[in-house]
Every structure is written in structure tokens, then in C-alpha cells.
Design a protein around this motif. Structure first.
Motif, PDB file in Angstrom:
ATOM      1  N   THR A 116       0.841  -1.198   0.000  1.00  0.00           N
ATOM      2  CA  THR A 116       0.000   0.000   0.000  1.00  0.00           C
ATOM      3  C   THR A 116       0.874   1.246   0.000  1.00  0.00           C
ATOM      4  O   THR A 116       1.556   1.544   0.992  1.00  0.00           O
ATOM      5  CB  THR A 116      -0.936   0.017   1.227  1.00  0.00           C
ATOM      6  OG1 THR A 116      -1.724  -1.179   1.217  1.00  0.00           O
ATOM      7  CG2 THR A 116      -1.859   1.226   1.185  1.00  0.00           C
ATOM      8  N   LYS A 117       0.859   1.961  -1.081  1.00  0.00           N
ATOM      9  CA  LYS A 117       1.703   3.144  -1.244  1.00  0.00           C
ATOM     10  C   LYS A 117       1.346   4.219  -0.224  1.00  0.00           C
ATOM     11  O   LYS A 117       0.172   4.495   0.026  1.00  0.00           O
ATOM     12  CB  LYS A 117       1.536   3.702  -2.664  1.00  0.00           C
ATOM     13  CG  LYS A 117       2.451   4.874  -2.981  1.00  0.00           C
ATOM     14  CD  LYS A 117       2.225   5.364  -4.409  1.00  0.00           C
ATOM     15  CE  LYS A 117       3.131   6.549  -4.716  1.00  0.00           C
ATOM     16  NZ  LYS A 117       2.899   7.062  -6.100  1.00  0.00           N
ATOM     17  N   ASP A 118       2.373   4.799   0.365  1.00  0.00           N
ATOM     18  CA  ASP A 118       2.238   5.927   1.301  1.00  0.00           C
ATOM     19  C   ASP A 118       1.482   5.586   2.589  1.00  0.00           C
ATOM     20  O   ASP A 118       1.051   6.485   3.310  1.00  0.00           O
ATOM     21  CB  ASP A 118       1.541   7.129   0.622  1.00  0.00           C
ATOM     22  CG  ASP A 118       2.324   7.666  -0.560  1.00  0.00           C
ATOM     23  OD1 ASP A 118       3.565   7.596  -0.513  1.00  0.00           O
ATOM     24  OD2 ASP A 118       1.692   8.140  -1.525  1.00  0.00           O
ATOM     25  N   TYR A 119       1.333   4.293   2.896  1.00  0.00           N
ATOM     26  CA  TYR A 119       0.641   3.957   4.148  1.00  0.00           C
ATOM     27  C   TYR A 119       1.503   4.329   5.359  1.00  0.00           C
ATOM     28  O   TYR A 119       1.004   4.814   6.369  1.00  0.00           O
ATOM     29  CB  TYR A 119       0.279   2.478   4.191  1.00  0.00           C
ATOM     30  CG  TYR A 119      -0.538   2.126   5.412  1.00  0.00           C
ATOM     31  CD1 TYR A 119      -1.851   2.576   5.538  1.00  0.00           C
ATOM     32  CD2 TYR A 119       0.008   1.371   6.452  1.00  0.00           C
ATOM     33  CE1 TYR A 119      -2.600   2.280   6.673  1.00  0.00           C
ATOM     34  CE2 TYR A 119      -0.734   1.071   7.575  1.00  0.00           C
ATOM     35  CZ  TYR A 119      -2.034   1.529   7.684  1.00  0.00           C
ATOM     36  OH  TYR A 119      -2.768   1.245   8.812  1.00  0.00           O
ATOM     37  N   ASP A 120       2.812   4.106   5.260  1.00  0.00           N
ATOM     38  CA  ASP A 120       3.790   4.534   6.267  1.00  0.00           C
ATOM     39  C   ASP A 120       3.527   3.921   7.642  1.00  0.00           C
ATOM     40  O   ASP A 120       3.153   4.607   8.597  1.00  0.00           O
ATOM     41  CB  ASP A 120       3.809   6.061   6.355  1.00  0.00           C
ATOM     42  CG  ASP A 120       5.005   6.581   7.150  1.00  0.00           C
ATOM     43  OD1 ASP A 120       5.893   5.776   7.497  1.00  0.00           O
ATOM     44  OD2 ASP A 120       5.048   7.796   7.435  1.00  0.00           O
ATOM     45  N   ASP A 123       5.136   5.307  10.794  1.00  0.00           N
ATOM     46  CA  ASP A 123       4.574   6.498  11.436  1.00  0.00           C
ATOM     47  C   ASP A 123       3.892   6.156  12.761  1.00  0.00           C
ATOM     48  O   ASP A 123       3.655   7.028  13.582  1.00  0.00           O
ATOM     49  CB  ASP A 123       3.579   7.172  10.480  1.00  0.00           C
ATOM     50  CG  ASP A 123       3.032   8.483  11.011  1.00  0.00           C
ATOM     51  OD1 ASP A 123       3.809   9.268  11.577  1.00  0.00           O
ATOM     52  OD2 ASP A 123       1.817   8.723  10.860  1.00  0.00           O
ATOM     53  N   GLU A 328      -7.292   0.204   5.753  1.00  0.00           N
ATOM     54  CA  GLU A 328      -6.408   1.262   5.246  1.00  0.00           C
ATOM     55  C   GLU A 328      -7.101   2.609   5.300  1.00  0.00           C
ATOM     56  O   GLU A 328      -6.507   3.620   5.677  1.00  0.00           O
ATOM     57  CB  GLU A 328      -5.977   0.918   3.816  1.00  0.00           C
ATOM     58  CG  GLU A 328      -4.886   1.826   3.245  1.00  0.00           C
ATOM     59  CD  GLU A 328      -5.406   3.147   2.688  1.00  0.00           C
ATOM     60  OE1 GLU A 328      -4.664   4.144   2.700  1.00  0.00           O
ATOM     61  OE2 GLU A 328      -6.577   3.173   2.235  1.00  0.00           O
ATOM     62  N   ASN A 332      -5.227   5.248   7.741  1.00  0.00           N
ATOM     63  CA  ASN A 332      -4.194   6.050   7.087  1.00  0.00           C
ATOM     64  C   ASN A 332      -4.091   7.403   7.809  1.00  0.00           C
ATOM     65  O   ASN A 332      -4.817   7.665   8.771  1.00  0.00           O
ATOM     66  CB  ASN A 332      -4.453   6.193   5.580  1.00  0.00           C
ATOM     67  CG  ASN A 332      -5.769   6.908   5.278  1.00  0.00           C
ATOM     68  OD1 ASN A 332      -6.273   7.717   6.065  1.00  0.00           O
ATOM     69  ND2 ASN A 332      -6.350   6.609   4.121  1.00  0.00           N
ATOM     70  N   LYS A 333      -3.214   8.252   7.374  1.00  0.00           N
ATOM     71  CA  LYS A 333      -2.977   9.499   8.112  1.00  0.00           C
ATOM     72  C   LYS A 333      -4.220  10.380   8.179  1.00  0.00           C
ATOM     73  O   LYS A 333      -4.525  10.975   9.220  1.00  0.00           O
ATOM     74  CB  LYS A 333      -1.809  10.261   7.484  1.00  0.00           C
ATOM     75  CG  LYS A 333      -0.476   9.544   7.668  1.00  0.00           C
ATOM     76  CD  LYS A 333       0.673  10.278   7.007  1.00  0.00           C
ATOM     77  CE  LYS A 333       1.981   9.506   7.196  1.00  0.00           C
ATOM     78  NZ  LYS A 333       3.130  10.174   6.548  1.00  0.00           N
ATOM     79  N   ARG A 349      -0.616   7.175  15.533  1.00  0.00           N
ATOM     80  CA  ARG A 349       0.250   7.760  14.504  1.00  0.00           C
ATOM     81  C   ARG A 349       0.945   9.007  15.040  1.00  0.00           C
ATOM     82  O   ARG A 349       0.291   9.941  15.532  1.00  0.00           O
ATOM     83  CB  ARG A 349      -0.563   8.130  13.261  1.00  0.00           C
ATOM     84  CG  ARG A 349      -0.800   6.966  12.307  1.00  0.00           C
ATOM     85  CD  ARG A 349      -1.324   7.452  10.972  1.00  0.00           C
ATOM     86  NE  ARG A 349      -1.525   6.384  10.018  1.00  0.00           N
ATOM     87  CZ  ARG A 349      -0.587   5.910   9.201  1.00  0.00           C
ATOM     88  NH1 ARG A 349       0.634   6.428   9.241  1.00  0.00           N
ATOM     89  NH2 ARG A 349      -0.862   4.943   8.350  1.00  0.00           N
ATOM     90  N   SER A 351       2.521  11.359  13.388  1.00  0.00           N
ATOM     91  CA  SER A 351       2.303  12.561  12.579  1.00  0.00           C
ATOM     92  C   SER A 351       1.042  13.317  12.972  1.00  0.00           C
ATOM     93  O   SER A 351       0.962  14.537  12.826  1.00  0.00           O
ATOM     94  CB  SER A 351       2.241  12.195  11.097  1.00  0.00           C
ATOM     95  OG  SER A 351       1.157  11.307  10.840  1.00  0.00           O
TER      96      SER A 351
END
Length: 426
Positions: A116-120, A123, A328, A332-333, A349, A351
Motif C-alpha cells: 500500500t503506497k504511502d501507508y507509512d 509512522d 487502510e 491512514n494518516k 500515529r 504525525s
């Protein structure tokens, strides 16, 4: 009987073609996720996000919520029966993760995270990632709600005596002694005294003295080491000498009520319980209450910082890809910022804590104490399958200390029985 003419056949085919244009593909029309969760503010935020999720993905969600004990009973019953009807569920990693992992009820989320792209995933706080990850890489759930131990204190009482906010456990003891006036029903401190509930709050004392419940490398119980005995002695003497009557019957609701009624100078407990003493509707001393980082012991300020709730995928689910889309989206953020900002949840998280939206509803002093506790220890109870049994065994030494009994002898006995539990679980 007359056969339908050519025109009728053409008309029927045209009607079928037009109707089919408005029918979703079978796979999309049939995707309904069953999410079984807990009655909690973080799930209230998730529920508010469902219409947007369903519109964006075409996936329907059937959300069921239960009390903590009801939830655990329902999950255990259905999973034991091999049910695949639950797709996503709420889980308490410190309490249930080991037995659910052993029973293979968790799907491994690591492959989904990786693609999953940009899941990070990095963080998320280190402690929350550690408690949901088994055997080095198997991710059992996504951390959502975290909590750490902090100190709630009465500014006015400290100022009246010219006392500073305690930086060490020795400072805390001295301040609690000076602020105790039992004739006026003012107690220096209130903390959990019940055998099992006390374990989680005792853990920060234990860690700060340099101890733990057992050595994970050797699987040897460490309940009666010098470090553990010092922590047990400090915890018990604080409550015995400066705490309220009936401390042995107190879990967090009773302790919070005493502080909120203005009858205690210090309350050490979970950061997640802040509204009980900082909300004027619940506390008579909300405007006089400060929040500080857990005081340091000989090994520093080593409070717990745990993932109290996570979201997991049923290993037997037939709709794992759709279940991951749900997970997700919610974690996610963007999703976690909403979950934290809308309902004042303490999320995992890192962030999110740097955003105005994520911190808008929090007391600034509380938020600072929580941020300074981000790298705390990843557990607040023994990391075993039989958590309840372990808490009861070790809790006996704590209650003995509170009562002024020979807690060292009780700790030695508890250590033997806890070792038997550890050996049994090998």
C-alpha cells in the motif's frame, strides 16, 4: 397458443439491455463487510466515516458494537466455531493478542501494508508496532488507540505548600506525605489498589526501578528481584500511608472519582482517562488540575505506552481485500487524524500529533506529557497468554505491600507460581 413475434423478442431484449446498465457487477453488489467492534469513542468516529467510505469504494459495512467483555465473548465463540462471517474486528493487543495469534485468528497484515503506497507503518509509535507484531514480521492488527501513564496533580495544593511538580518517585513520596491531611479527607495520592487492576499502573513503577515481569530471553520470572521488590514497596507504601481507606477495592473509576471530588493531591493513571478529571462537567477540580510525565525512578522515567485498541482482520474472512480497504481507509494518516480530532482519541500515529486538527480538543499540558511519553515501554502487564491469571498472581504481592504485610515473602511465592505459568506456556 400464439408464439411471440419478432418485434416482441426485440423489445424484450432491449428492456433487458437497458436494465443491465443500471445493475452493479455481482462482485461489487455483494461486498458487505461485517465489522465487529467495541463501544468506544474511536469506533464512534469510524461510524461517522462509513458513508464516505461506502461512497468512495462501493463496499457496504455492517457495524456491530459491544461492551469489552461481550465483544471478547462474541469473538471467541465465533472464531472457535471457525466462522468466516466476521471480516474486521476490534482487538485489545495487550490483553488478547497472544491467545488470538496462537489460535491463528489474525490475518497477517504485513503483506497488505507492504503493497500500500504511502501507508507509512513506521509512522505508528514504536511501542504500538511492537505489541502487534509477532515473530518479527507478522502484523496482527493496526494500532489505533494508545495510552500511557501520566500524573494528574492539584496545582493549588502544591502551590499552597510551595512544592514543585515531582520529577522523581522519591519526590512524589515526599510531596504526597506533605499534602496528606486525612482529618480533612485530603489524601496525598490515589492509585489503583485492586489486585488485578493495579498491575497496569504498577508496571511503570516496575520499569522505572529497572525491573520487568519476566526476562523474555530466558523466560524466567522476575517478580522478586531487588528492582521488583523496590517497586512493590514504593507502590504499597504510597497507598498505605497517604491513600484513602478502601484502596484495595479501587480500580480506576473509584480512584478517578476521589480525585475529581477534590480529595487527593495526585492521581497516577492512564492518559486516556483525562476527561474524568479535566472536564468541568465531571470534575470539581478541573481548573486546578495539571498533568505531568511519570516521575523517574533509579532507571529513569519509564512509563508504559501501549496500544490499547487495534483493528484486525479475521484470518478466515472470505473478503480480505475489501477488509484491507476498510482498514487502510480508517487508519491512514487522514483517517487517524479524524479519529483523534473528532472524538479526542489518543491515536498511535506520530504525525497526527503535529497537526492542528489532531490536537485541537486536547488540554495542552496533557498533550505535552503524552508526546514526551511516546517512547515508553510497549506493555503494561505480563506478556503471556494467560494474562488474567498472571495479573492475579503478581497482584498478590502488591496488595500485601498496601496492607503492610510481608510482601517480600508473598512476592517469592508469586514468583514461583508465575514461573510455573511461564513454563506451562512454553
Amino acid at each position: 397458443m400464439r408464439k411471440p413475434g419478432f418485434g416482441s423478442v426485440v423489445l424484450l431484449a432491449l428492456v433487458v439491455t437497458i436494465l443491465s446498465a443500471f445493475v452493479l457487477p455481482a462482485s461489487a453488489a455483494q461486498t458487505t463487510l461485517r465489522v465487529v467492534a467495541v463501544n468506544h469513542p474511536f469506533i464512534e468516529a469510524v461510524a461517522e466515516m462509513l458513508p464516505e467510505f461506502e461512497k468512495a469504494t462501493g463496499i457496504k459495512v455492517s457495524l456491530e458494537t459491544y461492551g469489552e467483555d461481550q465483544l471478547n465473548q462474541k469473538l471467541t465463540t465465533e472464531f472457535t466455531a471457525g466462522s468466516s462471517n466476521i471480516d474486521v474486528f476490534a482487538t485489545r493487543p495487550p490483553q488478547e493478542a497472544r491467545i488470538m495469534y496462537r489460535n491463528k485468528w489474525y490475518a497477517d497484515l504485513a503483506p497488505y501494508i507492504a503493497k500500500t503506497k504511502d501507508y507509512d507503518f513506521e509512522d505508528f509509535t514504536p511501542g504500538s508496532r511492537a505489541v502487534v507484531t509477532f515473530d518479527g514480521s507478522y502484523v496482527t492488527s493496526i494500532p489505533v488507540v494508545t495510552e500511557c501513564q501520566v500524573v494528574y496533580y492539584r496545582r493549588d495544593l502544591l502551590e499552597a505548600k510551595g512544592l514543585a511538580v515531582p520529577k522523581t518517585l522519591d519526590d512524589l513520596y515526599a510531596a504526597a506525605e506533605k499534602l496528606t491531611d486525612k482529618d480533612k479527607e485530603i489524601y496525598g495520592i490515589v492509585i489503583r489498589g485492586q489486585r488485578s487492576p493495579a498491575i497496569t499502573q504498577f508496571s511503570s513503577f516496575l520499569f522505572s526501578y529497572g525491573g520487568d515481569f519476566f526476562d523474555p530471553a530466558t523466560r524466567k520470572a522476575t517478580v522478586n528481584t531487588p528492582e521488583a521488590l523496590s517497586a512493590i514497596g514504593m507502590y504499597g507504601s504510597l497507598l498505605r500511608n497517604f491513600g484513602p481507606e478502601g484502596a484495595l477495592n479501587m480500580s480506576w473509576p473509584q480512584a478517578a472519582a476521589i480525585f475529581a471530588q477534590g480529595k487527593a493531591a495526585f492521581w497516577l493513571d492512564a492518559s486516556s482517562l483525562f476527561s474524568n478529571v479535566l472536564d468541568p462537567a465531571k470534575s470539581t477540580v478541573a481548573d486546578k488540575t495539571g498533568v505531568a510525565v511519570f516521575p523517574a525512578g533509579p532507571k529513569g522515567s519509564r512509563m508504559y505506552n501501549i496500544c490499547s485498541w487495534g483493528l484486525a482482520m479475521n484470518n478466515s474472512s472470505k473478503q480480505k481485500d475489501a477488509a484491507w480497504q476498510f482498514l487502510e481507509y480508517m487508519t491512514n494518516k487522514k483517517g487517524m487524524t479524524y479519529i483523534q480530532g473528532s472524538k479526542s482519541n489518543q491515536c498511535a500515529r506520530v504525525s497526527v500529533w503535529g497537526t492542528a486538527e489532531g490536537t485541537k480538543n486536547f488540554n495542552k499540558e496533557w498533550a505535552e506529557a503524552v508526546k514526551l511519553s511516546a517512547n515508553g515501554i510497549d506493555h503494561d502487564r505480563p506478556q503471556v497468554v494467560a494474562v488474567g491469571e498472571a495479573r492475579d498472581i503478581i497482584g498478590e504481592a502488591i496488595t500485601a505491600s498496601i496492607e503492610g504485610k510481608d510482601y517480600k515473602a508473598v512476592a517469592a511465592s508469586a514468583n514461583e507460581r508465575f514461573q510455573q505459568l511461564l513454563d506451562r506456556e512454553k
